[in-house]
Write a protein that holds these residues in place. Structure first.
Motif, PDB file in Angstrom:
ATOM      1  N   HIS A   9       0.836  -1.217   0.000  1.00  0.00           N
ATOM      2  CA  HIS A   9       0.000   0.000   0.000  1.00  0.00           C
ATOM      3  C   HIS A   9       0.865   1.260   0.000  1.00  0.00           C
ATOM      4  O   HIS A   9       0.531   2.254  -0.637  1.00  0.00           O
ATOM      5  N   THR A  30      -8.421   0.275  -1.010  1.00  0.00           N
ATOM      6  CA  THR A  30      -7.586  -0.691  -0.310  1.00  0.00           C
ATOM      7  C   THR A  30      -8.446  -1.851   0.154  1.00  0.00           C
ATOM      8  O   THR A  30      -9.502  -1.639   0.748  1.00  0.00           O
ATOM      9  N   SER A  32      -8.713  -4.357   2.768  1.00  0.00           N
ATOM     10  CA  SER A  32      -8.239  -4.727   4.096  1.00  0.00           C
ATOM     11  C   SER A  32      -8.981  -6.005   4.469  1.00  0.00           C
ATOM     12  O   SER A  32      -9.039  -6.934   3.674  1.00  0.00           O
ATOM     13  N   LYS A  50      -3.647  -6.227   8.420  1.00  0.00           N
ATOM     14  CA  LYS A  50      -4.913  -5.623   8.014  1.00  0.00           C
ATOM     15  C   LYS A  50      -5.246  -4.405   8.883  1.00  0.00           C
ATOM     16  O   LYS A  50      -5.796  -3.417   8.400  1.00  0.00           O
ATOM     17  N   THR A  54      -5.759  -0.640   7.245  1.00  0.00           N
ATOM     18  CA  THR A  54      -6.908   0.204   7.589  1.00  0.00           C
ATOM     19  C   THR A  54      -6.436   1.514   8.210  1.00  0.00           C
ATOM     20  O   THR A  54      -6.913   2.596   7.844  1.00  0.00           O
ATOM     21  N   MET A  57      -4.989   3.917   5.598  1.00  0.00           N
ATOM     22  CA  MET A  57      -6.007   4.625   4.811  1.00  0.00           C
ATOM     23  C   MET A  57      -6.689   5.722   5.631  1.00  0.00           C
ATOM     24  O   MET A  57      -7.001   6.795   5.100  1.00  0.00           O
ATOM     25  N   LYS A  58      -6.908   5.494   6.909  1.00  0.00           N
ATOM     26  CA  LYS A  58      -7.505   6.534   7.764  1.00  0.00           C
ATOM     27  C   LYS A  58      -6.573   7.741   7.858  1.00  0.00           C
ATOM     28  O   LYS A  58      -7.013   8.885   7.780  1.00  0.00           O
ATOM     29  N   THR A  76     -11.729   2.061   1.989  1.00  0.00           N
ATOM     30  CA  THR A  76     -11.147   0.862   2.589  1.00  0.00           C
ATOM     31  C   THR A  76     -12.233  -0.209   2.632  1.00  0.00           C
ATOM     32  O   THR A  76     -13.316   0.023   3.159  1.00  0.00           O
ATOM     33  N   GLU A 123     -15.554   3.610   3.927  1.00  0.00           N
ATOM     34  CA  GLU A 123     -15.361   2.249   4.408  1.00  0.00           C
ATOM     35  C   GLU A 123     -16.512   1.387   3.922  1.00  0.00           C
ATOM     36  O   GLU A 123     -17.666   1.793   3.991  1.00  0.00           O
TER      37      GLU A 123
END
Length: 172
Positions: A9, A30, A32, A50, A54, A57-58, A76, A123
């Motif tokens: 990533h 992504t 996850s 994972k 996550t 991405m946050k 995500t 998400e």
């Protein structure tokens, strides 16, 4: 596992994000796992990668907001068991998880991801019950969360441990 599930990533972002920022548009998706929300005992390496994906991405979403890059969208995806991997399918069938939760077809997930991405979802939790369980559990104190997970999943975790020890599934 760390390279595929997490490090990749960072490399992907390094390659594509500068152009997206210059063009002031784009989508980063992504894959996850529900394991980043509801950890799996005896799969600590997988779960950790994972969680990392996550979290990455946050943090990226926040960076883009700070930079006012509102037309670069981050999504995500956190699926539960999918039928896209023979080892996962075998694990689900041997542990009898498939009796409670049918494996989701890859094509179904792909359609859901595209729909969510186009709708601007940050998400996507598949199936919806993952989102519901995660939200309910997080309202409770940590000790209660752990007790509930153990009450409902300890036998499943023990079967995963046994399957991992008996070898077709790579040990972590």
């Amino acid at each position: 596992m760390i390279d595929v599930n997490l490090t990749s990533h960072f490399w992907t972002k390094t390659v594509f994000l500068p152009t997206m920022k210059r063009l002031r548009k784009g989508n980063i998706v992504t894959i996850s796992s529900a394991s980043s929300l509801l950890p799996f005992a005896y799969h600590t390496t997988y779960t950790a990668t994972k969680f990392g994906a996550t979290g990455h991405m946050k943090a990226l979403q926040l960076e883009l907001a700070v930079e006012k890059q509102h037309d670069i969208h981050v999504t995500t995806v956190m699926p539960m068991f999918l039928d896209t991997n023979d080892e996962v399918s075998e694990l689900a069938y041997i542990s009898k998880v498939n009796r409670l939760y049918p494996l989701i077809r890859g094509e179904t997930v792909a359609r859901r991801i595209v729909k969510g991405m186009l709708a601007g979802e940050r998400e996507i939790k598949i199936p919806f019950i993952v989102d519901l369980l995660h939200r309910i559990l997080n309202l409770l104190p940590l000790s209660w969360q752990e007790r509930l997970v153990l009450l409902f999943a300890s036998n499943m975790f023990l079967s995963y441990k046994e399957i991992s020890l008996n070898a077709k599934i790579p040990k972590q």
